[in-house]
Structures are given as structure tokens and as C-alpha cells.
Scaffold this active site. Structure first.
Site, PDB file in Angstrom:
ATOM      1  N   CYS A  52       1.977  25.128 -13.503  1.00 20.39           N
ATOM      2  CA  CYS A  52       2.341  26.242 -12.617  1.00 20.39           C
ATOM      3  C   CYS A  52       2.003  25.992 -11.145  1.00 20.39           C
ATOM      4  CB  CYS A  52       1.702  27.534 -13.107  1.00 20.39           C
ATOM      5  SG  CYS A  52      -0.032  27.352 -13.576  1.00 20.39           S
ATOM      6  N   HIS A  87      -0.320  32.751  -8.235  1.00 22.41           N
ATOM      7  CA  HIS A  87      -1.183  31.715  -7.661  1.00 22.41           C
ATOM      8  C   HIS A  87      -0.896  31.633  -6.158  1.00 22.41           C
ATOM      9  CE1 HIS A  87      -2.208  30.625 -11.626  1.00 22.41           C
ATOM     10  NE2 HIS A  87      -1.626  29.450 -11.739  1.00 22.41           N
TER      11      HIS A  87
END
Ligand code: A2P
Length: 342
Positions: free
Chosen positions: A123, A238
């Protein structure tokens, strides 16, 4: 078209099923797989979870996996041998030479040489390379210095529950109890430890993935990467501070224009007015958001960026579904060991 979703009860699998529906993926049948613990459970949307078994993996055109590296190592080849194209979200196959590692906006042509399994990147790498691709094409990336601020959903459902439980305990003045998922309490804390440390390695596996996967996806082994991956008490999204050193100097304005024109990127960059990407606003969206685009005053050919994306969406589920869509659109379901893209 029969499609298997393996890990269908997990943090990523749940969103994969939701994205498949939202994007009207052309499947006649979707079969949800998870562990024996969940067999028989009915999911939102009415699918009933099945346990993986030898006879159950036959007859699929496609299988999308997000059930951890162990399950992928064991079951992805079985689906592939039974004739399915596998899109795997785990780290199990990403660095294998005969497995393409693909981001839909960055290197879609690499799908052309899969031989049964296609890997979905980590990710934190995924969102970074979407933002780096236009800069790399324009000016050639030489070196990256990256610090990540990673949400707990990347670790899975148990980590989301641990953050919520600990946060409630802190606010109620209750004892935290022993951490189950992370080495230390994650609530109201910052842990310089995203991923795990292999014996003798002073970097986490998450940091190693960021280094190796970036080079493989951008197709340039010369790119040097320094990474510190940090876990923060955020549920989804994130954030990354990325220092990008290029071969040819790029002005911030030029980088901003390149990023604004790049597929899958939204530029939010008016910091004086409080306009920059933030995790809570990125959550639930597919794009990679980039802001704080500025010259690094300590280097003639380096820029600083702030890159944020929903790690479960573009960082995992959305890209996996986009790869499945491309495999169908490009008639690449049946692996052909063609020539590797340059
Ligand atoms: P289950 O819910 O039955 O444990 P997360 O990343 O959120 O932890 O989710 C992991 C996913 O992988 C879940 O759907 C989980 O199913 C699934 N999973 C874990 N182990 C296996 C296994 N051995 N076989 C199939 N699915 C598994």
C-alpha cells in the site's frame, strides 16, 4: 465469468467486494472465500463464505486474493493451475521475476507477461509510485527519502479493533492491557516500526518493500530509496513525506502541472489556506492526493511532496479491481509468457 475473492471477510476483501459491485465488474458469479472460521457466514450483499478446498478452486476465470502471504503462497498457484488469472494483494509473489507487479496508472503493460499470477503492490509503495510516475517520466528519479505515517487498517481488522479499544481505555482512564497486534500501544502514540524486523535487519520488511517494489514498478534498478515506515493512530489513509531528487531539476510549478495532469492523482496545494491532503479526507476515495509541493532548499534538484491515499482503496482493493478490469479488457485472463516490458 466466475470470480473468486479470497479473504472476503478481511479489511481489504470487504472493500474489494464493495468496489467490484460499485464498478459493475462483469462477473456472472462471485464466490467469497475465507478461513474455516468464517465458512457459512453470510456477507453484506448475500454471498455465503466458503472455505478453501481443492475441489472448490476449479472453474474460475479470475481470483483476487487478500488473505495474507501464507494463504497466497499455498492457494494462488492452485487457482492459477486450475486456469484462473490471480491478482494477489499479499507480499508472497511481488518480487518473483516471473510475476508482474502492477499499478494500473503506472505500468499496465506489464500485465502482458503474466503467467497466471499478477501481484498488487504494498500500500505505501502503491500511492507513492502513482505520484512519482509523471515526475520520473519527465525528469528521471535518482533518489527518494521517504517517511510514512501509516494507518492501522493496513495491518487488518484486528489492528483497527486494537486502536479503538485502546483509545477508549485511555479516554476512560482505564488500563490499556497488553497490546495484541503491535509491540507498543498505538493509541495516542507514534511507532517507528511499521512491518516487522527480520533477524539481523535494521529495516522493517515494510521499508524493504518500499525500496524494492518502487524499483520494480518504475522499471529502474538505479533509483536509490531511503525509507522510515511509521505507524500512527489513524484508521484509514497513509500519509507520506517524500523527498524526490531528480536527474534534471524540476521546478515546483512544473511538478504541480505534471501531477495535476496525471491519472489517478488529485493535487491539493494551497497550504496557506489549509489546503493539503489529509488522511481523514482521503478515506473512502480512490485517488492519490498530493500537496505541499515545494523545492527542497538543501538541494538543487530535489522536491518535497506530501502524498496521501486511502490504503485500503487505491493502496489495495481498488488497484486489485482495476487490474482485474484490465485483464478482462485486454483479453489477458489466460497467462501468456510473453516478452517482458522494457
Ligand atoms: P477469516 O475472517 O475467516 O479469518 P485481515 O487482513 O483483515 O486480517 O483479513 C484477512 C482475510 O484473510 C480474512 O478474510 C481471513 O478470513 C482470510 N484468511 C486468513 N487465513 C486464511 C486461510 N488460511 N484461508 C483462507 N482465508 C484466510
Amino acid at each position: 465469468m466466475r470470480l473468486a475473492v479470497v479473504g472476503a471477510t478481511g479489511a481489504v476483501g470487504t472493500v474489494m467486494l464493495e468496489r467490484l459491485r460499485a464498478r459493475s465488474f462483469p462477473a456472472d458469479e462471485i464466490v467469497a472465500f475465507a478461513s474455516a472460521r468464517s465458512a457459512g457466514r453470510e456477507l453484506d450483499g448475500g454471498l455465503v463464505v466458503q472455505e478453501l478446498a481443492e475441489e472448490a478452486v476449479r472453474g474460475f476465470d479470475l481470483a483476487i486474493f487478500s488473505a495474507g502471504a501464507h494463504t497466497s503462497r499455498e492457494w494462488a498457484p492452485r487457482f492459477a493451475q486450475a486456469g484462473a488469472a490471480v491478482v494477489d494483494n499479499s507480499s508472497a509473489w511481488r518480487m518473483h521475476d516471473d510475476v508482474p507487479l502492477v499499478v494500473s496508472e503506472v505500468n499496465p503493460d506489464d500485465l502482458g507477461w503474466h503467467d497466471g499470477i499478477v501481484a498488487n503492490p504494498n500500500c505505501s509503495t502503491m500511492q507513492m509510485v502513482v505520484a512519482l510516475k509523471p515526475l520520473h517520466d519527465a525528469a528521471g528519479i535518482e533518489r527518494l527519502v521517504v517517511s510514512t505515517y501509516q494507518s492501522v487498517s493496513g495491518t487488518g481488522m484486528k489492528a483497527i479493533e486494537e486502536l479503538r479499544r485502546q483509545a477508549r481505555a485511555v479516554l476512560d482512564g482505564e488500563p490499556l492491557g497488553e497490546p495484541q497486534v503491535y509491540a507498543h500501544p498505538i493509541a495516542f502514540n507514534v511507532l517507528p516500526h511499521a512491518g516487522s524486523f527480520a533477524d539481523g535487519d535494521d529495516h522493517t520488511d515494510e521499508e524493504r518493500k518500499l525500496m524494492a517494489e518502487t524499483r520494480k514498478i518504475l522499471g529502474d534498478d538505479a533509483i536509490r530509496v531511503s525509507a522510515t515506515c511509521v505507524r500512527v493512530p489513524v484508521v484509514f489513509g497513509h500519509s507520506e513525506a517524500v523527498n524526490v531528487q531528480t536527474r534534471r531539476p524540476l521546478e515546483a510549478a512544473e511538478a504541480r502541472d505534471l501531477l495535476a495532469a496525471a491519472p489517478g492523482v488529485t493535487v491539493l496545494d494551497d497550504p496557506g489556506s489549509g489546503v493539503y491532503p489529509i488522511a481523514t479526507a482521503a478515506a473512502g476515495h480512490d485517488d492519490v492526493f498530493v500537496g505541499r509541493i515545494r523545492r527542497d532548499p538543501s538541494h538543487d534538484s530535489a522536491l518535497d511532496l506530501w502524498v496521501v491515499s486511502d490504503n485500503i482503496r487505491k493502496g489495495a482493493a481498488t488497484n486489485a479491481v482495476q487490474l482485474a478490469e484490465l485483464l478482462v479488457q485486454r483479453d489477458l485472463l489466460h497467462g501468456r509468457a510473453g516478452t517482458k516490458a522494457a
